[in-house]
Write an enzyme that holds these catalytic residues in place. Structure first.
Site, PDB file in Angstrom:
ATOM      1  N   ASP A  49      23.370  33.713  38.229  1.00 44.13           N
ATOM      2  CA  ASP A  49      24.499  34.463  38.907  1.00 44.13           C
ATOM      3  C   ASP A  49      25.283  33.050  39.319  1.00 44.13           C
ATOM      4  OD1 ASP A  49      26.055  36.050  40.694  1.00 44.13           O
ATOM      5  OD2 ASP A  49      24.348  37.435  40.404  1.00 44.13           O
ATOM      6  N   HIS A  75      29.591  36.690  37.286  1.00 40.59           N
ATOM      7  CA  HIS A  75      28.509  36.094  37.891  1.00 40.59           C
ATOM      8  C   HIS A  75      28.079  34.800  36.876  1.00 40.59           C
ATOM      9  CE1 HIS A  75      27.914  39.421  40.776  1.00 40.59           C
ATOM     10  NE2 HIS A  75      28.174  40.362  40.114  1.00 40.59           N
ATOM     11  N   GLU A 108      30.258  43.966  37.928  1.00 35.44           N
ATOM     12  CA  GLU A 108      31.504  43.178  38.756  1.00 35.44           C
ATOM     13  C   GLU A 108      32.186  42.260  37.950  1.00 35.44           C
ATOM     14  OE1 GLU A 108      29.577  43.840  42.992  1.00 35.44           O
ATOM     15  OE2 GLU A 108      28.561  42.186  41.982  1.00 35.44           O
TER      16      GLU A 108
HETATM   17  C1  ACM Z   1      25.325  45.283  41.296  1.00 32.60           C
HETATM   18  O1  ACM Z   1      24.923  45.695  42.353  1.00 32.60           O
HETATM   19  N1  ACM Z   1      26.193  44.341  40.940  1.00 32.60           N
HETATM   20  C2  ACM Z   1      24.553  45.940  40.060  1.00 32.60           C
END
Ligand code: ACM
Length: 469
Positions: free
Chosen positions: A138, A209, A273
């Site tokens: 991440d 991420h 995201e």
């Molecule tokens: C997530 O909660 N970004 C999968």
């Protein structure tokens, strides 16, 4: 006290018969390929126990059931009481409702040591859960050694400090945080889990991420954002991987290494995201999903990937809403239901001011237990809880967030759909929490946190109920 009505998750059928069986007992193990996958039958008589299962997983689950019948001390690491024990007689026939009964553990935001992951595998097995989704990369850290790219461990596996609490102000704790798993560590975790009939699904998150990996190899990122740092903030970063041929080649080689470690049929590529993602970012996701398919695997992606382009058959983690699950199923993908508004166990467990740390939706135990997967479609292969770890900086906090709500998830995933919280609660309180005590799990007490589980040091910024961080 022991009995069939103490079992958690609740079995499909349990018929008590008179008498008791001395414990520990010899168990005669038989194979019946006609039983459902992962299912088992236990016949417990005063003369002994017969365990019949179709496969190794069924045998594993049956052993966990016997352990529960033997009483809480059976969950200790050693025998502390030599007095003879008994378990009740009868017949149990059992099999899972869903074939995917998962839990995501985020070891990227806050690293969990190998020993802690192995312990977590034991806890999953005790609850008949069978997928450990390891979120390995991440913005805040990269946790898997890839020998070809040494800067992933030298640079991307640690950060200089962490954001304090959930208030995104300037405060940082100034304490370096890091860690990574060697190839052999991961092989050990995979093998340990396999012995317990648990699949470890690794996730390498692209194209968002990704600040940690870009910090190690800036040529993977957009030029204008130099210099990079492994992120010391929580939240959703707007920095994405540069969707270039170089990036594609880099991640193919990363996945080559990951595939050499993890036999899982399903391999995670994230995809969640991605503010500002372009069609080229979508193509990167599609290309990597195709690459995994060409290697005989199937990609797992979060539901945002449905916008990436023409995907090969994937497993979609539907987390934002049920419409995403419907869309994924209609597109022919397998679907795992991971709804943020039910199964995100990092979210707060009560509205009390003492509740640490008040992120996300209010997810009481009863609210989690009440989740009924709504989509009746054979492409829905299961359900999965999420333990995002921004606010879990120790295994004690993971215990607190996970338990006892993960017990409720286990029952959603394993037991028949009809269930009643009024029946579950005393079973949990009187019989299952003593098992967790014996295991040394620091769960959240039903009446609220112990004083040492509160976090008065974390600024009580206002609840923003619809966001995670
Ligand atoms: C997530 O909660 N970004 C999968």
């Amino acid at each position: 006290m022991t009995g069939f009505d103490t079992l958690l998750p609740r079995p499909v059928s349990a018929t008590p018969q008179p008498g008791v069986c001395a414990w520990p007992a010899e168990v005669e193990v038989r194979t019946d390929p006609d039983l459902p996958a992962e299912g088992y039958r236990l016949e417990i008589t005063p003369d002994g126990i017969t365990l019949t299962a179709a496969d190794q997983a069924g045998r594993t689950h049956a052993r966990q059931t016997l352990r529960q019948l033997a009483g809480p001390d059976a969950f200790r690491a050693a025998v502390i009481d030599e007095r003879p024990r008994t378990i009740p007689c009868g017949v149990i026939e059992d099999y899972p409702r869903f074939r995917w009964r998962g839990c995501l553990l985020d070891v990227a935001r806050n690293f969990r040591t190998k020993a802690e992951v192995l312990r977590f595998v034991d806890l999953l097995s005790a609850h008949k859960l069978n997928v450990l989704h390891l979120h390995l990369t991440d913005d805040q850290g990269w946790r898997v050694e890839v020998p070809e790219f040494p800067k992933l461990t030298e640079i991307a596996s640690w950060r200089t400090g962490s954001m304090v609490g959930r208030h995104d102000g300037p405060e940082r704790d100034g304490r370096p945080h890091g860690g990574f798993y060697t190839t052999d560590d991961l092989r050990e975790i995979v093998a340990y889990a396999a012995e317990r009939s648990i699949t470890v699904l690794p996730e390498i998150d692209v194209p968002g991420h990704a600040r940690a990996v870009i910090t190690a190899y800036p040529e993977l990122g957009p030029e204008h954002e130099n210099p990079w740092e492994v992120w010391t903030s929580w939240g959703v970063s707007t920095s994405l991987l540069e969707p270039s041929e170089y990036t594609l080649g880099f991640f193919r080689r990363v996945f080559d290494h990951v595939l050499s470690i993890f036999p899982s049929q399903v391999i995670g590529l994230g995809g969640d995201e991605v503010p500002g993602a372009t069609p080229a970012h979508g193509r990167l996701v599609v290309d990597l999903a195709n690459y995994l398919a060409s290697q005989g695997r199937r990609a797992f992606g979060w539901d945002e990937v449905l916008d990436a382009g023409a995907l090969p058959p994937m497993v979609i983690g539907a987390w934002r809403d049920e419409a995403a699950a419907v869309r994924a199923a209609e597109a022919g993908h397998e679907v795992v239901l991971c709804p943020e508004d039910r199964l995100y166990l990092d979210h707060r467990q009560s509205d009390h001011p003492d509740e640490p740390i008040p992120v996300g939706y209010l997810h009481t135990l009863e609210h989690v237990y009440g989740y009924q997967p709504g989509l009746d479609d054979p492409r829905v292969v299961g359900v999965q809880a999420q333990l995002w770890s921004e606010h879990m900086d120790s295994v004690r906090r993971v215990d607190y967030a996970a338990f006892p709500r993960l017990c409720a998830v286990a029952e959603i995933a394993w037991s028949p759909a009809e269930r009643d919280y009024a029946e579950f609660l005393p079973r949990l309180r009187d019989h299952h929490l003593p098992r967790l005590d014996a295991l040394g799990v620091e769960y959240r007490p039903l009446e609220g946190p112990h004083p040492w589980q509160t976090r008065p040091d974390v600024p009580p910024s206002s609840h923003r109920p619809l966001t995670r961080a």
